[in-house]
Design a protein around this motif. Structure first.
Motif, PDB file in Angstrom:
ATOM      1  N   GLY A 152      -3.997 -15.047  -4.800  1.00 30.09           N
ATOM      2  CA  GLY A 152      -3.801 -16.202  -5.675  1.00 30.09           C
ATOM      3  C   GLY A 152      -2.871 -15.952  -6.848  1.00 30.09           C
ATOM      4  N   VAL A 153      -2.578 -14.684  -7.157  1.00 22.10           N
ATOM      5  CA  VAL A 153      -1.748 -14.395  -8.331  1.00 22.10           C
ATOM      6  C   VAL A 153      -0.257 -14.634  -8.059  1.00 22.10           C
ATOM      7  N   PHE A 154       0.111 -14.802  -6.797  1.00 24.33           N
ATOM      8  CA  PHE A 154       1.520 -14.999  -6.445  1.00 24.33           C
ATOM      9  C   PHE A 154       1.699 -16.290  -5.638  1.00 24.33           C
ATOM     10  N   LYS A 155       1.118 -17.365  -6.141  1.00 26.01           N
ATOM     11  CA  LYS A 155       1.149 -18.632  -5.414  1.00 26.01           C
ATOM     12  C   LYS A 155       2.565 -19.186  -5.252  1.00 26.01           C
ATOM     13  N   LYS A 156       3.429 -18.950  -6.228  1.00 27.22           N
ATOM     14  CA  LYS A 156       4.758 -19.549  -6.212  1.00 27.22           C
ATOM     15  C   LYS A 156       5.617 -19.050  -5.046  1.00 27.22           C
TER      16      LYS A 156
ATOM     17  N   SER B 248      -2.510  -6.899   2.206  1.00 26.57           N
ATOM     18  CA  SER B 248      -1.769  -5.894   1.445  1.00 26.57           C
ATOM     19  C   SER B 248      -0.266  -6.102   1.582  1.00 26.57           C
ATOM     20  N   ILE B 249       0.196  -6.378   2.795  1.00 22.58           N
ATOM     21  CA  ILE B 249       1.625  -6.620   3.010  1.00 22.58           C
ATOM     22  C   ILE B 249       2.074  -7.847   2.231  1.00 22.58           C
ATOM     23  N   ASN B 250       1.269  -8.901   2.281  1.00 22.35           N
ATOM     24  CA  ASN B 250       1.611 -10.133   1.574  1.00 22.35           C
ATOM     25  C   ASN B 250       1.731  -9.891   0.071  1.00 22.35           C
ATOM     26  N   LEU B 251       0.804  -9.134  -0.499  1.00 23.15           N
ATOM     27  CA  LEU B 251       0.839  -8.848  -1.938  1.00 23.15           C
ATOM     28  C   LEU B 251       2.055  -7.997  -2.304  1.00 23.15           C
ATOM     29  N   ALA B 252       2.375  -7.014  -1.483  1.00 17.58           N
ATOM     30  CA  ALA B 252       3.516  -6.136  -1.773  1.00 17.58           C
ATOM     31  C   ALA B 252       4.830  -6.915  -1.711  1.00 17.58           C
ATOM     32  N   TYR B 253       5.004  -7.696  -0.676  1.00 20.83           N
ATOM     33  CA  TYR B 253       6.227  -8.501  -0.556  1.00 20.83           C
ATOM     34  C   TYR B 253       6.309  -9.542  -1.672  1.00 20.83           C
ATOM     35  N   SER B 254       5.152 -10.080  -2.040  1.00 19.85           N
ATOM     36  CA  SER B 254       5.122 -11.090  -3.109  1.00 19.85           C
ATOM     37  C   SER B 254       5.496 -10.473  -4.451  1.00 19.85           C
ATOM     38  N   ALA B 255       5.065  -9.235  -4.695  1.00 15.23           N
ATOM     39  CA  ALA B 255       5.402  -8.567  -5.946  1.00 15.23           C
ATOM     40  C   ALA B 255       6.910  -8.360  -6.060  1.00 15.23           C
ATOM     41  N   VAL B 256       7.552  -8.015  -4.946  1.00 17.94           N
ATOM     42  CA  VAL B 256       9.010  -7.816  -4.951  1.00 17.94           C
ATOM     43  C   VAL B 256       9.723  -9.120  -5.285  1.00 17.94           C
ATOM     44  N   GLU B 257       9.227 -10.212  -4.744  1.00 19.11           N
ATOM     45  CA  GLU B 257       9.854 -11.514  -5.003  1.00 19.11           C
ATOM     46  C   GLU B 257       9.555 -12.013  -6.417  1.00 19.11           C
ATOM     47  N   THR B 258       8.398 -11.667  -6.952  1.00 20.20           N
ATOM     48  CA  THR B 258       7.986 -12.161  -8.268  1.00 20.20           C
ATOM     49  C   THR B 258       8.686 -11.406  -9.398  1.00 20.20           C
ATOM     50  N   PHE B 259       8.962 -10.133  -9.196  1.00 20.98           N
ATOM     51  CA  PHE B 259       9.604  -9.314 -10.237  1.00 20.98           C
ATOM     52  C   PHE B 259      10.936  -8.751  -9.718  1.00 20.98           C
ATOM     53  N   PRO B 260      11.915  -9.613  -9.499  1.00 23.86           N
ATOM     54  CA  PRO B 260      13.178  -9.167  -8.882  1.00 23.86           C
ATOM     55  C   PRO B 260      14.007  -8.235  -9.762  1.00 23.86           C
ATOM     56  N   ASP B 261      13.814  -8.307 -11.075  1.00 22.64           N
ATOM     57  CA  ASP B 261      14.638  -7.496 -11.981  1.00 22.64           C
ATOM     58  C   ASP B 261      13.929  -6.235 -12.466  1.00 22.64           C
ATOM     59  N   ALA B 262      12.704  -6.022 -12.050  1.00 26.02           N
ATOM     60  CA  ALA B 262      11.931  -4.868 -12.525  1.00 26.02           C
ATOM     61  C   ALA B 262      12.064  -3.693 -11.563  1.00 26.02           C
ATOM     62  N   LYS B 263      11.861  -2.505 -12.108  1.00 32.68           N
ATOM     63  CA  LYS B 263      11.787  -1.314 -11.274  1.00 32.68           C
ATOM     64  C   LYS B 263      10.390  -1.271 -10.660  1.00 32.68           C
ATOM     65  N   ILE B 264      10.325  -1.262  -9.324  1.00 32.91           N
ATOM     66  CA  ILE B 264       9.039  -1.343  -8.638  1.00 32.91           C
ATOM     67  C   ILE B 264       8.755  -0.016  -7.934  1.00 32.91           C
ATOM     68  N   HIS B 265       7.562   0.495  -8.161  1.00 30.26           N
ATOM     69  CA  HIS B 265       7.121   1.735  -7.531  1.00 30.26           C
ATOM     70  C   HIS B 265       5.893   1.451  -6.661  1.00 30.26           C
TER      71      HIS B 265
END
Length: 265
Positions: A122-126, A177-194
């Protein structure tokens, strides 16, 4: 029968149990005679046997005895309770494992409640719909779809029959888990993601994250994760396998955004 007699003799001799405590067809007298009368003052007893010929007559002596022997077995729970007060055996210490476990759980929950800790779809609904299409493009298979059209999930080619398991693919926790990981990449496009480890044990999924410029945390010479490459403001994903409390504390101190993809099952 000879074997049973010998077993009875050994057990009775080892535990100082009177032969009167046992009644077995054809062997009771033989046991008593072999043991003699030296053990008849014992107040410990237990019974065993087989078939309808066995009768447990184990009782505790009411008369005082010169040498007290604590009962090996009690026939009722009341006997066990009564014997526990006079037993010389040390009482087991109460279990204390639940205390640290509850403490660890509360610490985890305290970190997870912070505003920069993301968990749950639910945290990445957009970006949910966009990510769902991305996953479908990656994992969909034309051949598998054709096999699903057959009632037996079967396809024949060049005389060979191929069957597809009706229950196949990722489990719900891995898909989440895959959905959350892919969603994080789309939600924070300008951040360094580890990510602190492989997301799941699937080379295709992990390679996809590499292509999305996700940095997989490397380990140092002591086989420990090197968090020195993580800076304040970065995004750190926890894999489906989760993370230790120490790792969560260290990330919390670094003031980073944490995306928890841990499988809840």
């Amino acid at each position: 029968m000879k074997f049973q007699t010998r077993v009875c003799q050994l057990l009775l001799a080892a535990h100082a149990v009177p032969a009167e405590c046992f009644q077995m067809h054809g062997i009771g007298n033989g046991i008593k005679n072999n043991l003699g009368a030296s053990n008849t003052n014992s107040n410990a007893g237990f019974g065993f046997g087989s078939g309808s010929g066995f009768e447990n007559r184990s009782t505790r002596s009411r008369s005082p005895s010169k040498s007290k022997i604590n009962p090996i077995f009690s026939s009722t729970l009341e006997d066990q309770d009564a014997s526990s007060s006079s037993s010389s055996l040390p009482k087991p210490e109460p279990a204390t494992e639940t205390v640290p476990k509850m403490f660890i759980k509360k610490e985890r929950e305290a970190i997870a409640k912070k505003k920069d800790f993301y968990r749950g779809a639910g945290v990445f609904k957009k970006v949910k719909a966009e990510v769902a299409l991305d996953m479908r493009d990656q994992f969909d298979s034309e051949m598998m779809n054709l096999m699903k059209e057959d009632p037996n999930y079967m396809m024949e080619k060049d005389g060979v029959e191929f069957y597809l398991a009706k229950d196949h693919g990722f489990c719900w926790g891995v898909e989440r888990s895959i959905n959350l990981a892919y969603s994080a990449v789309e939600t924070f496009p300008d951040a360094k993601i580890h990510i602190t480890n492989e997301l799941i044990h699937n080379p295709m999924v992990n390679e996809r994250l590499h292509k999305k410029n996700v940095n997989f945390i490397e380990k140092d010479g002591d086989n420990a994760k090197d968090f020195t490459q993580i800076n304040e403001g970065d995004v750190v994903m926890l894999p489906a396998f989760g993370a230790t409390l120490d790792e969560m504390k260290e990330l919390d101190q670094k003031n980073v955004k944490v995306v928890d993809t841990t499988c809840p099952w």
